[in-house]
Design a protein around this motif. Sequence first.
Motif, PDB file in Angstrom:
ATOM      1  N   ASP A  31      41.857  39.633  32.561  1.00  0.00           N
ATOM      2  CA  ASP A  31      42.534  39.982  33.826  1.00  0.00           C
ATOM      3  C   ASP A  31      41.902  39.366  35.122  1.00  0.00           C
ATOM      4  OD1 ASP A  31      44.270  41.532  35.573  1.00  0.00           O
ATOM      5  OD2 ASP A  31      42.713  43.207  35.535  1.00  0.00           O
ATOM      6  N   PHE A  71      42.639  38.268  37.930  1.00  0.00           N
ATOM      7  CA  PHE A  71      43.141  38.519  39.256  1.00  0.00           C
ATOM      8  C   PHE A  71      42.777  39.916  39.553  1.00  0.00           C
ATOM      9  CE2 PHE A  71      44.933  34.280  38.146  1.00  0.00           C
ATOM     10  CZ  PHE A  71      44.175  33.544  39.069  1.00  0.00           C
ATOM     11  N   GLY A  72      42.339  40.646  38.701  1.00  0.00           N
ATOM     12  CA  GLY A  72      41.848  41.918  39.176  1.00  0.00           C
ATOM     13  C   GLY A  72      40.581  41.945  39.232  1.00  0.00           C
ATOM     14  N   ALA A  94      56.347  45.242  43.183  1.00  0.00           N
ATOM     15  CA  ALA A  94      54.744  45.008  43.540  1.00  0.00           C
ATOM     16  C   ALA A  94      54.661  43.687  43.489  1.00  0.00           C
ATOM     17  CB  ALA A  94      54.080  45.805  42.296  1.00  0.00           C
ATOM     18  N   GLY A 102      51.979  41.924  43.123  1.00  0.00           N
ATOM     19  CA  GLY A 102      51.010  41.468  41.794  1.00  0.00           C
ATOM     20  C   GLY A 102      49.560  41.470  42.300  1.00  0.00           C
ATOM     21  N   THR A 103      48.788  41.601  41.481  1.00  0.00           N
ATOM     22  CA  THR A 103      47.127  42.031  41.745  1.00  0.00           C
ATOM     23  C   THR A 103      46.742  40.743  42.466  1.00  0.00           C
ATOM     24  OG1 THR A 103      46.698  40.671  39.525  1.00  0.00           O
ATOM     25  CG2 THR A 103      46.937  43.275  39.670  1.00  0.00           C
ATOM     26  N   ILE A 104      46.965  39.549  42.497  1.00  0.00           N
ATOM     27  CA  ILE A 104      46.442  38.501  43.132  1.00  0.00           C
ATOM     28  C   ILE A 104      46.482  38.660  44.651  1.00  0.00           C
ATOM     29  CG2 ILE A 104      48.469  36.930  43.331  1.00  0.00           C
ATOM     30  CD1 ILE A 104      46.864  34.669  42.393  1.00  0.00           C
ATOM     31  N   LEU A 144      46.779  42.079  46.121  1.00  0.00           N
ATOM     32  CA  LEU A 144      46.493  43.510  46.513  1.00  0.00           C
ATOM     33  C   LEU A 144      45.396  43.415  47.408  1.00  0.00           C
ATOM     34  CD1 LEU A 144      46.430  45.349  42.942  1.00  0.00           C
ATOM     35  CD2 LEU A 144      48.392  45.207  44.944  1.00  0.00           C
ATOM     36  N   GLU A 195      44.764  47.763  49.019  1.00  0.00           N
ATOM     37  CA  GLU A 195      45.126  48.792  47.825  1.00  0.00           C
ATOM     38  C   GLU A 195      44.295  48.740  46.938  1.00  0.00           C
ATOM     39  OE1 GLU A 195      49.501  48.498  46.586  1.00  0.00           O
ATOM     40  OE2 GLU A 195      49.698  47.185  48.316  1.00  0.00           O
ATOM     41  N   ARG A 196      43.409  47.441  46.724  1.00  0.00           N
ATOM     42  CA  ARG A 196      42.359  47.394  45.719  1.00  0.00           C
ATOM     43  C   ARG A 196      41.327  46.213  46.046  1.00  0.00           C
ATOM     44  NH1 ARG A 196      44.106  45.935  39.455  1.00  0.00           N
ATOM     45  NH2 ARG A 196      41.974  45.572  38.402  1.00  0.00           N
ATOM     46  N   VAL A 250      39.986  42.989  45.407  1.00  0.00           N
ATOM     47  CA  VAL A 250      39.845  41.950  44.576  1.00  0.00           C
ATOM     48  C   VAL A 250      39.256  40.777  45.238  1.00  0.00           C
ATOM     49  CG1 VAL A 250      41.613  42.795  43.042  1.00  0.00           C
ATOM     50  CG2 VAL A 250      42.260  41.338  45.007  1.00  0.00           C
ATOM     51  N   SER A 284      41.758  35.040  46.581  1.00  0.00           N
ATOM     52  CA  SER A 284      42.261  33.945  45.596  1.00  0.00           C
ATOM     53  C   SER A 284      42.825  32.701  46.041  1.00  0.00           C
ATOM     54  CB  SER A 284      43.547  34.464  44.656  1.00  0.00           C
ATOM     55  OG  SER A 284      43.829  33.493  43.968  1.00  0.00           O
TER      56      SER A 284
END
Length: 423
Positions: free
Chosen positions: A179, A181-182, A272, A274-276, A278, A283-284, A286, A289
């Motif tokens: 994971d 990109f998280g 959404a 995507g985590t890349i 966020l 929101e998160r 990370v 990137s």
Amino acid sequence: MRLHLLAAPLLIATLAGRLPAAPLPAGDAAAAGFSPERLERVHRLVQGYVDDGKYAGAITLIARDGRIVDARAYGWRDTAKKLPMERDTLFYIFSLTKMTIAVTTLTLWEEGRFNLDDPVATYLPEFKSMKVITGGTAENPELVDARPITIRHLLTHTAGFAYDWNAAPLLKPSYEKADLFGIATMPEFAQALAKIPLHHQPGDAFLYGASYDVLGYLIEKLTGQPLETAMRERVFAPLGMPDTSFVVPPEKRSRLAKVHRHAADGHLEPTAPGTIVLAATGERTVFPSGSGGLVSTIDDFARFAQMLLNRGELGGVRILSPKTVAFMTTDHLTQIKTPTLFMGPAGTYGLGVGVWGAGGGSDSPGSAGRFGWTGAATTYCNIDPQEGTVAMVFAQHFPYDEHGLFPRFSTAFYQSILKTRAP
């Protein structure tokens, strides 16, 4: 006196080595060699995609010789709230980020901070003892020692890294489990990536992957700064790009376009991103990137593209030398053992950009030597040195270019040029 006062901020900013935040100046399409009637085909094309419910909205921008000759917004940035696309709409640009990472990396190269064929492990020891997968199973892979990964390998996507979506079956479980990109921090990302075997020996093949995230970490190590700070000081602030960042301030977040996709019944709905990305909205937590974490506007990115078209300079502010830009935009895949059709039969890869010829197999009637890239949420940038043009279309849609917008937009753009400079 009034003219002097109006000019003062521009003069002060330029003397300070940065440009004021503003779109490129406007120009007249007909005087620049375009057919206004044929430019309407661009508008009808993109508006048709919106009217047919294929894309929620988009913005197009065309510039020649540093002046914007056509720009238009279409549809919605948020269908649920009925918020229209506007020139200052913020977009998740995803892999267009790579172009800016390459430029930032090359500013350090110009300063003599490294050689392109230096092993990246010289600066990032996490990548010192890499392995290459040669067979076996996902649970019990057969591995051999890898040759050193160089900075050149990272810039050309020949290091052997992949993403979870394009990893080989033997490595896909490792990418999915990691994971990548998280992950919250650059060091943790590097440690996790270094545990995954490479697809091939560095330098043997082109494989689109996480190399540009490693370059982001390298930029941090070499500058001693957070990635966003280094990029802002070296590229974004000097070029007058105030809306390009990894983290969007709360007061700007209402301008963010929603990424849309088709629901099961075919209608468009926000989804959404995507985590890349966020980190963009908090929101998160990370890491930033280098593969695709930036948010930008079409006008900000047009300034960046114009700098490259100008061979490294915009408005008297120089980012790279002309020789470096020429080096960046040449074919760097001539020595690999396994050719790639990732950019189409007429395309190859430079340093952070795709480079295309004008021969058979091209997806539009463009000039040889044009370059640029695209982003996963359907963002497109085409820079044509022969014609002196920048052509861009930004949407926010998954999956990538689902309805074939890019080649049709490119063809519509080129057919609108009546005074061509190409042979």
